[in-house]
Motif scaffolding. Structure first.
Motif, PDB file in Angstrom:
ATOM      1  N   ILE B 198     -19.391  75.424   5.483  1.00  0.00           N
ATOM      2  CA  ILE B 198     -19.053  75.988   6.789  1.00  0.00           C
ATOM      3  C   ILE B 198     -17.642  75.492   7.082  1.00  0.00           C
ATOM      4  O   ILE B 198     -17.370  74.303   6.930  1.00  0.00           O
ATOM      5  CB  ILE B 198     -20.034  75.481   7.865  1.00  0.00           C
ATOM      6  CG1 ILE B 198     -21.414  76.088   7.632  1.00  0.00           C
ATOM      7  CG2 ILE B 198     -19.519  75.790   9.268  1.00  0.00           C
ATOM      8  CD1 ILE B 198     -22.510  75.395   8.398  1.00  0.00           C
ATOM      9  N   VAL B 199     -16.747  76.391   7.452  1.00  0.00           N
ATOM     10  CA  VAL B 199     -15.369  75.988   7.703  1.00  0.00           C
ATOM     11  C   VAL B 199     -15.071  76.126   9.185  1.00  0.00           C
ATOM     12  O   VAL B 199     -15.359  77.166   9.792  1.00  0.00           O
ATOM     13  CB  VAL B 199     -14.376  76.855   6.886  1.00  0.00           C
ATOM     14  CG1 VAL B 199     -12.940  76.372   7.105  1.00  0.00           C
ATOM     15  CG2 VAL B 199     -14.728  76.817   5.408  1.00  0.00           C
ATOM     16  N   ILE B 200     -14.541  75.076   9.778  1.00  0.00           N
ATOM     17  CA  ILE B 200     -14.098  75.164  11.169  1.00  0.00           C
ATOM     18  C   ILE B 200     -12.629  74.744  11.249  1.00  0.00           C
ATOM     19  O   ILE B 200     -12.105  74.080  10.357  1.00  0.00           O
ATOM     20  CB  ILE B 200     -14.939  74.303  12.143  1.00  0.00           C
ATOM     21  CG1 ILE B 200     -14.733  72.805  11.893  1.00  0.00           C
ATOM     22  CG2 ILE B 200     -16.402  74.657  12.058  1.00  0.00           C
ATOM     23  CD1 ILE B 200     -15.277  71.925  13.005  1.00  0.00           C
ATOM     24  N   GLY B 201     -11.980  75.172  12.301  1.00  0.00           N
ATOM     25  CA  GLY B 201     -10.602  74.777  12.552  1.00  0.00           C
ATOM     26  C   GLY B 201     -10.375  74.771  14.042  1.00  0.00           C
ATOM     27  O   GLY B 201     -10.855  75.666  14.738  1.00  0.00           O
ATOM     28  N   ARG B 202      -9.713  73.777  14.546  1.00  0.00           N
ATOM     29  CA  ARG B 202      -9.439  73.640  15.976  1.00  0.00           C
ATOM     30  C   ARG B 202     -10.685  73.827  16.837  1.00  0.00           C
ATOM     31  O   ARG B 202     -10.647  74.452  17.893  1.00  0.00           O
ATOM     32  CB  ARG B 202      -8.416  74.672  16.420  1.00  0.00           C
ATOM     33  CG  ARG B 202      -7.020  74.132  16.439  1.00  0.00           C
ATOM     34  CD  ARG B 202      -6.149  75.123  17.150  1.00  0.00           C
ATOM     35  NE  ARG B 202      -4.773  74.738  17.154  1.00  0.00           N
ATOM     36  CZ  ARG B 202      -3.799  75.545  17.520  1.00  0.00           C
ATOM     37  NH1 ARG B 202      -4.078  76.778  17.882  1.00  0.00           N
ATOM     38  NH2 ARG B 202      -2.574  75.131  17.521  1.00  0.00           N
ATOM     39  N   THR B 207     -15.456  80.402   8.970  1.00  0.00           N
ATOM     40  CA  THR B 207     -16.231  81.193   8.016  1.00  0.00           C
ATOM     41  C   THR B 207     -17.285  80.316   7.373  1.00  0.00           C
ATOM     42  O   THR B 207     -17.313  79.099   7.568  1.00  0.00           O
ATOM     43  CB  THR B 207     -15.314  81.790   6.926  1.00  0.00           C
ATOM     44  OG1 THR B 207     -16.074  82.692   6.126  1.00  0.00           O
ATOM     45  CG2 THR B 207     -14.740  80.702   6.025  1.00  0.00           C
ATOM     46  N   ARG B 208     -18.173  80.969   6.626  1.00  0.00           N
ATOM     47  CA  ARG B 208     -19.146  80.220   5.846  1.00  0.00           C
ATOM     48  C   ARG B 208     -19.435  80.980   4.567  1.00  0.00           C
ATOM     49  O   ARG B 208     -19.142  82.169   4.448  1.00  0.00           O
ATOM     50  CB  ARG B 208     -20.430  80.019   6.632  1.00  0.00           C
ATOM     51  CG  ARG B 208     -21.255  81.296   6.803  1.00  0.00           C
ATOM     52  CD  ARG B 208     -22.520  81.017   7.548  1.00  0.00           C
ATOM     53  NE  ARG B 208     -23.285  79.995   6.868  1.00  0.00           N
ATOM     54  CZ  ARG B 208     -24.171  79.216   7.479  1.00  0.00           C
ATOM     55  NH1 ARG B 208     -24.382  79.333   8.772  1.00  0.00           N
ATOM     56  NH2 ARG B 208     -24.853  78.328   6.804  1.00  0.00           N
ATOM     57  N   GLY B 209     -19.984  80.302   3.592  1.00  0.00           N
ATOM     58  CA  GLY B 209     -20.323  80.961   2.334  1.00  0.00           C
ATOM     59  C   GLY B 209     -20.361  79.924   1.221  1.00  0.00           C
ATOM     60  O   GLY B 209     -20.165  78.731   1.471  1.00  0.00           O
TER      61      GLY B 209
END
Lengths: 260, 305
Positions: B198-202, B207-209
């Motif tokens: 899972i990608v987060i920013g600020r 996105t996820r995958g």
């Protein structure tokens, strides 16, 4: 579910309390100050007794003078209480504690029980020892008191209770302030600076306010017959207990609300 | 399963998480990726009930953390390895943690054995190296044999041996069917350990995958060497591609794939000495995903915008 959970929290806090050096060191300093200074003070009175002012001799209280070391030991006791919680904030282990016990009030209850009961036992023993040693030193020269005398046992018991309550006050302040040195500053200010500020007040106010200072409450609790502008022993104990309860309630509410 | 449901968290005027939502499925290793300061640790603290969000909530198997009783049996966490009283021994730290949730002393010895700290169990934690502290933190996380585990940047500051050890631990724990959420700012690390990321920013969801999905979705360049780069570049630009000078006199082509570049060269009768598709590196993908979401972009990065 709630009662065994509090029991588990108490067991956890007990392990934490006895496995850091600051606890035995703090109690050792308490013993040293209460008994050691008690010995010094009673010896000094004994050696000056014959040159003392007759009025001073008349007002002399062999109980509270033998317990005067507690007014120094109160700083060691307060630091034990403060460190019991602020060390967790300093190291960050408070987060592990609250992750293990997310019902945060249980942590406060457990710490109060562990610190309060341990300090009460230690203080009662130490204060009794200081009393007995002091009377031994007075014997033959200075009038002495015995535990059976009016108000004597009460003074000794409340002397121990005074130290235990101050330990809990330190815990509450530590929980509110969360920084060790700041908490110690506030605690010592309450005991040392507030009396000085009271002295600077107009005398009308002074007579009303002075009896509410924590250290004045302590002197009332430990004296066989407190002076007329002070609280008598049990009301003094009740006022101090109210301070402690209010501080701990505020601390608990803040702990529940604040981010860890 | 961990559910983060529309969580917004700010500290004063600083917004740490903005309407963040995601689910962590049970029984696999999920990587939790984001640049430093993107809100990974805040998310972990919200899940653990340590910090309260202004909006939204995080649940574990349907309950918020603060609703759990004896939570160490359900959730184990390593948030900050150095968060231990330095004057206490490893064994006593474990015993205090264990006692809080009614866990036996023998279990403390078991987890000490598992993380390889038995020999130093009676030493004060203040003398521990970071690697030893990480092991102790993992021991604490495993005390209650929980089905859900959270690790915040467990690789940070570890030597290669420690990193390999932690990877092995994750694999062992995942093989036992546990749910694992592990945060990192290194995509390459997640490629080795996580089933999905899972990608987060600020503070926002990006996105996820699986790592493969994220990498293949990213743009790929082609590296080409020819006898006449200038003419080839013209043809590529005419066909809609973009070119830039590559390493060692080569030409780096974006937008067009290798087959198209080859056909263009054939049509223009330019002999090629090299034609290589350049797979975007994990770090490139990560940079691309989070570029718009990093708080502090370097001046070089800013110049490209």
């Amino acid at each position: 579910m709630s009662e065994p959970a509090v029991g588990a929290a108490v067991r956890s806090e007990w392990v934490k309390f006895r496995t850091v050096r600051s606890t035995p060191i703090g109690y050792a300093v308490t013993v040293l100050l209460t008994i050691g200074l008690g010995v010094l003070i009673t010896f000094a009175i004994r050696s000056h007794w014959h040159t003392m002012d007759p009025i001073a001799r008349f007002a002399f209280d062999p109980v509270s003078t033998s317990l005067a070391g507690t007014l120094f030991a109160q700083f060691a006791i307060g630091v034990i209480g403060i460190l019991f919680i602020t060390s967790e904030y300093a190291s960050g282990s408070i987060r592990a504690t609250l992750a293990a016990i997310p019902q945060r009030w249980r942590v406060v209850v457990a710490k109060v029980l562990v610190l309060g009961v341990t300090t009460l036992i230690v203080s009662e023993v130490v204060v009794l020892a200081a009393f007995l040693i002091g009377q031994r030193i007075y014997a033959g020269v200075v009038p002495t008191a015995s535990l059976g005398g009016p108000g004597v046992a009460r003074s000794v018991v409340l002397g121990g209770a005074y130290l235990a309550l101050l330990g809990l006050l330190g815990l509450g302040l530590g929980l509110i302030i969360r920084h060790q040195s700041a908490a110690i500053s506030v605690y010592t200010s309450l005991l040392l600076i507030v009396p000085i500020i009271v002295i600077l007040l107009p005398s009308g106010w002074q007579n009303v306010v002075a009896r509410y200072e924590p250290s004045a409450l302590g002197r009332s609790m430990m004296s066989v017959s407190p002076s007329s502008n002070m609280f008598s022993a049990w009301p003094a104990a009740a006022v101090l207990a109210i301070y402690v309860v209010v501080t701990l309630v505020v601390a608990t509410v803040l702990l529940e609300r604040r981010d860890a | 399963m961990i559910v983060v449901d529309h969580v917004t968290k700010h500290y004063g005027h600083t917004v740490a998480l903005r309407d963040l939502s995601f689910e962590v499925p049970a029984g696999v290793i999920t990587g939790f990726l984001g640049p430093n300061g993107s809100g990974k640790s805040t998310t972990m603290r919200v899940i653990m009930g340590l910090d309260a969000p202004q909006q939204g909530r995080a649940t574990i198997n349907g309950k918020t953390y603060r609703e759990l009783s004896s939570p160490l049996h359900q959730v184990g966490a390593l948030l900050d390895a150095k968060s231990v009283h330095p004057g206490r021994s490893a064994r006593n730290h474990l015993r205090a943690m264990a006692a809080s949730n009614g866990i036996s002393r023998s279990r403390c010895d078991d987890v000490l054995e598992f993380v390889g700290l038995t020999a130093v169990a009676n030493r004060r934690v203040g003398e521990f190296s970071l690697g030893m502290s990480q092991r102790l933190g993992i021991a604490v996380a495993l005390l209650g044999d929980p089905a859900v585990l959270l690790f915040d940047e467990p690789i940070n500051g570890l030597d290669p041996e420690g990193i390999r050890w932690i990877r092995d631990v994750f694999r062992t724990l995942a093989a036992e069917g546990r749910t694992i959420l592990v945060s990192s700012h290194l995509m390459s690390e997640m490629a080795l350990t996580a089933d999905q990321v899972i990608v987060i920013g600020r503070g926002s969801f990006i996105t996820r995958g699986t790592v493969d999905e994220l990498t293949s979705a990213a743009a790929r360049d082609v590296l080409v060497r020819s006898q006449d780069n200038a003419r080839l570049a013209e043809a590529i630009n005419a066909a809609g591609g973009t070119t830039s000078p590559g390493p060692g006199g080569s030409l780096q082509v974006a937008v067009l794939d290798a087959a198209t570049v080859g056909q263009l060269a054939l049509r223009e009768s330019i002999a090629l000495s090299e034609l290589t598709p350049v797979r975007a590196s994990l770090e490139d993908v990560f940079m691309e995903l989070t570029a718009s979401a990093t708080d502090y972009t370097s001046s070089a990065g800013a110049a490209n915008v």
